[in-house]
Write an enzyme that holds these catalytic residues in place. Sequence first.
Site, PDB file in Angstrom:
ATOM      1  N   HIS A   2     -75.803 -76.293 -35.683  1.00 24.02           N
ATOM      2  CA  HIS A   2     -75.448 -75.607 -34.437  1.00 24.02           C
ATOM      3  C   HIS A   2     -75.220 -74.132 -34.671  1.00 24.02           C
ATOM      4  O   HIS A   2     -74.770 -73.715 -35.734  1.00 24.02           O
ATOM      5  CB  HIS A   2     -74.208 -76.227 -33.785  1.00 24.02           C
ATOM      6  CG  HIS A   2     -73.045 -76.381 -34.715  1.00 24.02           C
ATOM      7  ND1 HIS A   2     -72.945 -77.431 -35.595  1.00 24.02           N
ATOM      8  CD2 HIS A   2     -71.937 -75.631 -34.903  1.00 24.02           C
ATOM      9  CE1 HIS A   2     -71.818 -77.316 -36.287  1.00 24.02           C
ATOM     10  NE2 HIS A   2     -71.197 -76.228 -35.898  1.00 24.02           N
ATOM     11  N   MET A   3     -75.540 -73.376 -33.634  1.00 26.07           N
ATOM     12  CA  MET A   3     -75.293 -71.931 -33.629  1.00 26.07           C
ATOM     13  C   MET A   3     -74.113 -71.666 -32.710  1.00 26.07           C
ATOM     14  O   MET A   3     -74.056 -72.190 -31.598  1.00 26.07           O
ATOM     15  CB  MET A   3     -76.539 -71.216 -33.096  1.00 26.07           C
ATOM     16  CG  MET A   3     -76.455 -69.724 -33.116  1.00 26.07           C
ATOM     17  SD  MET A   3     -76.591 -69.058 -34.781  1.00 26.07           S
ATOM     18  CE  MET A   3     -78.352 -69.139 -35.024  1.00 26.07           C
ATOM     19  N   HIS A   4     -73.167 -70.849 -33.183  1.00 31.97           N
ATOM     20  CA  HIS A   4     -72.050 -70.426 -32.334  1.00 31.97           C
ATOM     21  C   HIS A   4     -72.411 -69.088 -31.681  1.00 31.97           C
ATOM     22  O   HIS A   4     -72.911 -68.191 -32.351  1.00 31.97           O
ATOM     23  CB  HIS A   4     -70.795 -70.161 -33.180  1.00 31.97           C
ATOM     24  CG  HIS A   4     -70.253 -71.354 -33.914  1.00 31.97           C
ATOM     25  ND1 HIS A   4     -69.168 -72.066 -33.458  1.00 31.97           N
ATOM     26  CD2 HIS A   4     -70.612 -71.944 -35.084  1.00 31.97           C
ATOM     27  CE1 HIS A   4     -68.884 -73.045 -34.323  1.00 31.97           C
ATOM     28  NE2 HIS A   4     -69.737 -72.990 -35.318  1.00 31.97           N
TER      29      HIS A   4
ATOM     30  N   VAL B 276     -68.845 -80.206 -38.010  1.00 29.55           N
ATOM     31  CA  VAL B 276     -69.674 -81.198 -37.306  1.00 29.55           C
ATOM     32  C   VAL B 276     -71.057 -81.203 -37.965  1.00 29.55           C
ATOM     33  O   VAL B 276     -71.741 -80.164 -37.984  1.00 29.55           O
ATOM     34  CB  VAL B 276     -69.784 -80.877 -35.796  1.00 29.55           C
ATOM     35  CG1 VAL B 276     -70.685 -81.902 -35.105  1.00 29.55           C
ATOM     36  CG2 VAL B 276     -68.410 -80.856 -35.146  1.00 29.55           C
TER      37      VAL B 276
ATOM     38  N   ASP C 283     -68.009 -74.829 -26.276  1.00 24.62           N
ATOM     39  CA  ASP C 283     -67.187 -75.344 -27.386  1.00 24.62           C
ATOM     40  C   ASP C 283     -65.840 -75.771 -26.815  1.00 24.62           C
ATOM     41  O   ASP C 283     -65.201 -75.022 -26.064  1.00 24.62           O
ATOM     42  CB  ASP C 283     -67.005 -74.238 -28.446  1.00 24.62           C
ATOM     43  CG  ASP C 283     -66.472 -74.802 -29.759  1.00 24.62           C
ATOM     44  OD1 ASP C 283     -65.401 -75.445 -29.743  1.00 24.62           O
ATOM     45  OD2 ASP C 283     -67.111 -74.590 -30.793  1.00 24.62           O
ATOM     46  N   ILE C 284     -65.424 -76.985 -27.157  1.00 20.00           N
ATOM     47  CA  ILE C 284     -64.195 -77.560 -26.593  1.00 20.00           C
ATOM     48  C   ILE C 284     -62.926 -76.900 -27.167  1.00 20.00           C
ATOM     49  O   ILE C 284     -61.861 -76.934 -26.549  1.00 20.00           O
ATOM     50  CB  ILE C 284     -64.178 -79.099 -26.829  1.00 20.00           C
ATOM     51  CG1 ILE C 284     -63.212 -79.815 -25.903  1.00 20.00           C
ATOM     52  CG2 ILE C 284     -63.865 -79.449 -28.255  1.00 20.00           C
ATOM     53  CD1 ILE C 284     -63.835 -80.317 -24.672  1.00 20.00           C
TER      54      ILE C 284
HETATM   55  P1  5GP Z   1     -68.466 -76.043 -37.197  1.00 16.76           P
HETATM   56  O1  5GP Z   1     -67.089 -76.082 -37.756  1.00 16.76           O
HETATM   57  O2  5GP Z   1     -69.171 -77.300 -37.611  1.00 16.76           O
HETATM   58  O3  5GP Z   1     -69.227 -74.798 -37.476  1.00 16.76           O
HETATM   59  O4  5GP Z   1     -68.287 -76.040 -35.629  1.00 16.76           O
HETATM   60  C1  5GP Z   1     -68.044 -77.183 -34.897  1.00 16.76           C
HETATM   61  C2  5GP Z   1     -67.589 -76.712 -33.542  1.00 16.76           C
HETATM   62  O5  5GP Z   1     -67.638 -77.818 -32.685  1.00 16.76           O
HETATM   63  C3  5GP Z   1     -66.159 -76.180 -33.524  1.00 16.76           C
HETATM   64  O6  5GP Z   1     -66.156 -74.862 -33.010  1.00 16.76           O
HETATM   65  C4  5GP Z   1     -65.424 -77.164 -32.629  1.00 16.76           C
HETATM   66  O7  5GP Z   1     -64.478 -76.527 -31.820  1.00 16.76           O
HETATM   67  C5  5GP Z   1     -66.545 -77.782 -31.824  1.00 16.76           C
HETATM   68  N1  5GP Z   1     -66.320 -79.137 -31.397  1.00 16.76           N
HETATM   69  C6  5GP Z   1     -65.771 -80.146 -32.148  1.00 16.76           C
HETATM   70  N2  5GP Z   1     -65.751 -81.293 -31.433  1.00 16.76           N
HETATM   71  C7  5GP Z   1     -66.280 -80.997 -30.226  1.00 16.76           C
HETATM   72  C8  5GP Z   1     -66.516 -81.788 -29.053  1.00 16.76           C
HETATM   73  O8  5GP Z   1     -66.228 -82.982 -28.968  1.00 16.76           O
HETATM   74  N3  5GP Z   1     -67.080 -81.149 -27.998  1.00 16.76           N
HETATM   75  C9  5GP Z   1     -67.417 -79.830 -28.026  1.00 16.76           C
HETATM   76  N4  5GP Z   1     -67.961 -79.311 -26.930  1.00 16.76           N
HETATM   77  N5  5GP Z   1     -67.191 -79.056 -29.117  1.00 16.76           N
HETATM   78  C10 5GP Z   1     -66.639 -79.635 -30.205  1.00 16.76           C
END
Ligand code: 5GP
Length: 142
Positions: free
Chosen positions: A106-108, A102, A37-38
């Site tokens: 996805h799983m964190h 996003v 995660d970035i």
């Molecule tokens: P969500 O909020 O959808 O559960 O998690 C999206 C995750 O994607 C966040 O933890 C965010 O930091 C990560 N993320 C957003 N943009 C990018 C990217 O361009 N590259 C990577 N590797 N992670 C990203």
Amino acid sequence: MQLTDAYDQQNIFAKILRDEMPSIRVFEDETTVAFMDIMPQAPGHVLVIPRVAATNVLTLSADDARAVMTTTHLLAPAVQKAMEAPGLMLAQLNGSAAGQTVPHFHMHIIPRHKGLEMLGHGTEMADIDELAKIATRIRDAI
Ligand code: 5GP
């Protein structure tokens, strides 16, 4: 983002899957990809995604759900070992009402240490060299 929205082919993870955007991958197989995660909520924060175009759990097949969990299950001990984490958090958000940012399922996997508060969701960009070093440790621990 509504749970019923059509899949957005231009979302950032779709671009990562097509190699139109860079990512620091730690694992991939026929059905899943895992990368750093970035904007990690804690050092060692990894995301596991299916290769199929699925926005959320409602549009993910059972087979792809199993594939994501199989990869998560493989990587969890590697993340734990690489980060010497006494705790691990798995999280998965569906729809902006739940905090999903996003629109690709996805799983964190987030390592947790007592007393080390998690950063907010998507708050701070990580140092890329540091992320790459952590990714090497995770890969070596698989
Ligand atoms: P969500 O909020 O959808 O559960 O998690 C999206 C995750 O994607 C966040 O933890 C965010 O930091 C990560 N993320 C957003 N943009 C990018 C990217 O361009 N590259 C990577 N590797 N992670 C990203």
